[in-house]
Design an enzyme around this catalytic site. Structure first.
Site, mmCIF file in Angstrom:
data_model
loop_
_atom_site.group_PDB
_atom_site.id
_atom_site.type_symbol
_atom_site.label_atom_id
_atom_site.label_comp_id
_atom_site.label_asym_id
_atom_site.label_seq_id
_atom_site.Cartn_x
_atom_site.Cartn_y
_atom_site.Cartn_z
ATOM 1 N N ALA B 52 18.235 50.048 72.848
ATOM 2 C CA ALA B 52 19.107 49.206 72.020
ATOM 3 C C ALA B 52 18.804 49.383 70.541
ATOM 4 O O ALA B 52 19.716 49.563 69.733
ATOM 5 C CB ALA B 52 18.968 47.739 72.431
ATOM 6 N N ASN B 82 10.024 49.903 76.580
ATOM 7 C CA ASN B 82 10.083 50.125 78.015
ATOM 8 C C ASN B 82 11.084 51.225 78.353
ATOM 9 O O ASN B 82 11.015 51.839 79.412
ATOM 10 C CB ASN B 82 10.485 48.831 78.725
ATOM 11 C CG ASN B 82 10.052 48.823 80.168
ATOM 12 O OD1 ASN B 82 8.884 49.063 80.459
ATOM 13 N ND2 ASN B 82 10.982 48.599 81.070
ATOM 14 N N GLY B 87 13.897 55.124 84.169
ATOM 15 C CA GLY B 87 14.263 56.182 85.115
ATOM 16 C C GLY B 87 15.206 57.239 84.581
ATOM 17 O O GLY B 87 15.428 58.257 85.245
ATOM 18 N N GLY B 88 15.796 56.982 83.405
ATOM 19 C CA GLY B 88 16.583 58.042 82.768
ATOM 20 C C GLY B 88 17.960 58.284 83.335
ATOM 21 O O GLY B 88 18.382 59.439 83.472
ATOM 22 N N ARG B 333 19.775 45.687 94.689
ATOM 23 C CA ARG B 333 18.322 45.561 94.549
ATOM 24 C C ARG B 333 17.762 44.249 95.088
ATOM 25 O O ARG B 333 16.710 44.229 95.696
ATOM 26 C CB ARG B 333 17.950 45.690 93.072
ATOM 27 C CG ARG B 333 18.230 47.068 92.570
ATOM 28 C CD ARG B 333 17.976 47.204 91.101
ATOM 29 N NE ARG B 333 18.215 48.604 90.742
ATOM 30 C CZ ARG B 333 17.823 49.163 89.618
ATOM 31 N NH1 ARG B 333 17.174 48.451 88.724
ATOM 32 N NH2 ARG B 333 18.057 50.429 89.371
ATOM 33 N N GLU B 474 17.674 44.080 77.138
ATOM 34 C CA GLU B 474 17.015 43.188 78.091
ATOM 35 C C GLU B 474 16.650 41.832 77.494
ATOM 36 O O GLU B 474 16.412 40.873 78.229
ATOM 37 C CB GLU B 474 15.780 43.873 78.689
ATOM 38 C CG GLU B 474 15.294 43.181 79.954
ATOM 39 C CD GLU B 474 14.139 43.906 80.631
ATOM 40 O OE1 GLU B 474 13.919 45.097 80.348
ATOM 41 O OE2 GLU B 474 13.456 43.262 81.452
#
Lengths: 507, 507
Positions: B52, B82, B87-88, B333, B474
């Protein structure tokens, strides 16, 4: 501090020399306007006159507070908040009334039920306090307040019947005796007093509030500003925010203006926001409970819940479009409300006259309220299942099948389909007439709210108690977790209201 | 204002004459210490150097901000937050890469997937913004930032493959090119700068911060205080609070210190608290996502998730104690993490070599990382199902039955038991060797956070934008609702970081 005085101040650069040398501290440096002089001074300032506020005021009295040291304020024109229109049942685990009915219960069982329905989100220390003090609270209500209890009834999600009902099936059965006692002790709620700001001193202790007297609900600028000092602390016992559409939608965008609420119109949550503005933490704010037992055939809380909560376990809940059951009738509130919302239209619950007259009317519901429910068509009566099916356009063959299967499960005390719980005195639904209620959920209770510790002290976002600030009841979060069990919030309000009073009396 | 100067001030009663005559206003009257002078001045102050923050800084540059007008700070000794260990993969719906793979996708389909997994809690306006701008963001990354993409992969809960993977299967594949571009433009992150307070002026506009330079993470009083003025606004792009045990436990008491986190150690959420302290609202804070794809056989995020997210749909997830499946492998998830926590011990997921070599290695996972996973025994290889059963003490008969049934379902592309989704190129698990990973959830992502509007402006508890304060990524809540879908948060960070920059540039 007004903007004007602050601007004057800020222009006085000389005074500010110390600022840049200050140690690195966090937190709101100053909140609320410190008055030139306080208009009034009290010991305990209690905001809200529902279960929590009244219980706190009474407890303070019993602990020796002088009458001028207890100030009880409410923004509404009448006292009692949302409590006075509540269903009038308080949870207690292990009372004499339960023993008389042959119900085995304990604080541990209640604690475990609370944690289970909380889905892992209940703050264990808070739930523990309620379970442990539930019997003492019931006895306090009976012996010190003079509350009259009628029966122990069942509410979904509890392992046993532990909801102790007042004689009139209403929260007024608790609130009115409390208000009478308070009057007897010379403590009368001051109505139409709205609190606008919580005032902290430079040590970050809450020392009072800025309020308005003569406030008229709905006229947002009405009233006269007063500054009230509280030497022993301020208790927020002002309830939840079910009626604040904007605020509740920030947490759960589904709950738009099309959803009505069971709550009194004053349940708008300003005190939660005001505490947030001085750095109080809120927890689990998005867990806003829908009542699964309200009827679209009446407004507000209504009388349907009294009927429904005693019908679960005695008759099936069905989708009128299919004639089939779709959820565990004795499941917790969230399970049931979500299931009804998911089918997208009101469902039905019904049972036969033998159960209604044996278990519901005269027990969880007075005859008078039952007559009212019949006259207003909130409860409808049908001589046969066929008549019921014709009226609601339920596929009759399937309804009959559903009914027969449910009866078999009742006899076997085992429901392999949904796991409904049955009671010893329940009678299979064979003989008519049958009594039916339509159900559609309504916004009912805010499980989330201000974070407190088990002394009812409000915690800051850093997790530290804010000195002088307390909260109890629906304004707080963490007690119930994901799902509040019926009648537990009433215990919560009273127990934490009293705990707050005990702690304030030590200040 | 320091306590000392305030006390001096408060003693000067004459200045306070206007206080009691003030109109009834609410809100924090003053927050943060207004400095005597600002040590530094910038235009945009961006806190955090993950997706961000970097995206916002680049966007501001492209919109014409001078390099001295963009200040990018980070409390950690290295940039990337982070994001750099993420995970990209970034979600985008309707890209050329998808078309090349024959995947039909659209903004509407992505929006609906987001709202569905959000369980009704997603803020529709925020989700809409992400879905609508996802393709433009992907193209911006590719064309303006120079990110290289390898493949489009599947993540549970999405209707189609729409997660666009970087070449190195890591968020560094996004962050490093961004940092390179920023360097090229003369904008370098200032590291070891921690922000302690957000400063508002008397109009309740955010005008800067109190910070410390030379801060050393873990040494909480380290560093030198500086006051930084921001003329165009302050952007909180500082991430979530997965690593802050106390703060996360206030929302979800289960997540005690025994739960580890996939996050970098700096994910401690102070900026959320600091915004709360000046009256910012937080939403849905208790929705803290557990990653269902982490392995107890390694630390942090690890390499297991790369393997697992491409194995769902290609092989069964089983409980080693029973040898049976217990959940929809392609479920979201939360569904998967809750199911694993409910069985109370790690589960297994496996697939055959034909799927591993065709679909996982070289696609979602580099050969190098796969070799690493094999060497560290995060992934284990067994020639036959029998060998696998012996090693993990799985009841072999049941495992064989489970495997055969799953193969039938794969062929039929229909799983009547759990509704697992299958892909065209998946091969039944008949021939060994088989590759297995053990799974146990870890705290992964905070779905809740500061409430923002679709201009990335932080909203107060009263629901009004706090002028000059922005948040993205986040640190914010409402985008994901109950359940975040894999790769959507990356899009969220970049899109709202850029939106914030666009809005600040208008100030």
């Amino acid at each position: 501090m007004t903007n004007q005085s602050r601007r004057q101040f800020l222009s006085r650069g000389a005074l500010l020399g110390a600022a840049t040398a200050a140690a690195a501290v966090s937190g709101p440096a100053f909140s609320g306007e410190m008055p030139q002089k306080w208009d009034e001074t009290t010991g305990l300032l209690i905001i809200g006159t529902g279960f929590a506020g009244c219980a706190a005021a009474l407890e303070a009295h019993y602990l020796g507070a002088k009458k001028g040291d207890i100030m009880l304020v409410d923004k509404m024109p009448t006292p009692g908040g949302n409590s006075i229109i509540n269903g009038g049942v308080v949870a207690a685990a292990g009372t004499d009334m339960q023993k008389k009915d042959g119900i085995k219960d304990s604080a541990d069982l209640m604690y475990n039920d609370m944690l289970k329905s909380g889905g892992g989100l209940s703050h264990p220390a808070l739930a523990r306090r309620i379970a442990d003090e539930s019997v003492a609270n019931y006895e306090w209500l009976r012996d010190k307040v003079g509350v009259k209890f009628k029966a122990v009834v069942y509410h979904g999600g509890h392992s046993v019947k532990r909801s102790h009902a007042t004689m009139n099936n209403s929260g007024s059965g608790f609130v009115l005796p409390m208000l009478e006692k308070l009057k007897e002790f010379g403590i009368e709620p001051r109505l139409r007093v709205i609190v606008d700001q919580i005032i902290m001193n430079d040590k970050k202790e809450v020392v009072g509030v800025k309020a308005r007297t003569g406030y008229r609900f709905g006229k947002e600028n009405s009233g006269k500003v007063v500054y009230i000092r509280a030497t022993k602390g301020v208790l927020i016992a002002a309830g939840g925010f079910s009626q604040n559409v904007k605020f509740r939608m920030s947490q759960d965008p589904r709950l738009n203006e099309k959803f009505t609420s069971t709550n009194h119109r004053g349940a708008t949550g300003e005190m939660i926001m005001e505490a947030q503005e001085i750095g109080a933490n809120t927890v689990q704010m998005d867990w806003i409970q829908l009542g699964p037992w309200t009827s679209p055939d009446e407004q507000g809380f209504g009388v349907a819940p009294l009927f429904v909560e005693s019908t679960v376990g005695y008759g099936p809940m069905i989708d009128p479009e299919t004639g089939k059951r779709f959820i565990k009738e004795t499941g917790n509130r969230k399970v049931r409300a979500d299931a009804i919302v998911a089918i997208g239209h009101p469902c039905l619950i019904y049972t036969c006259e033998a159960n209604v007259m044996g278990e519901i009317v005269g027990r969880n519901m007075t005859e008078k309220l039952f007559d009212h429910a019949m006259k207003t068509n909130v409860v409808r009566k049908f001589a046969t299942l066929k008549e019921m099916a014709d009226f609601y356009k339920i596929p009759y063959d399937q309804l009959e099948k559903t009914n027969n299967t449910f009866n078999e499960y009742m006899k076997a005390k085992n429901d392999p389909d949904f796991g409904c719980q049955f009671f010893d005195n329940s009678k299979p639904n064979v003989e008519g007439p049958f009594y039916v209620v339509r159900l559609w959920p309504r916004v009912h209770h805010c499980m989330g709210g201000l974070e407190i510790n088990d002394n009812a002290q409000v915690l800051s976002v850093r997790g530290e108690p804010i000195k002088g600030l307390y909260a109890a009841g629906e304004a707080t979060g963490g007690v119930h977790g994901m799902v509040r069990l019926g009648s537990v919030a009433v215990a919560d309000c009273m127990i934490f209201g009293r705990i707050a009073a005990r702690h304030m009396m030590k200040n």
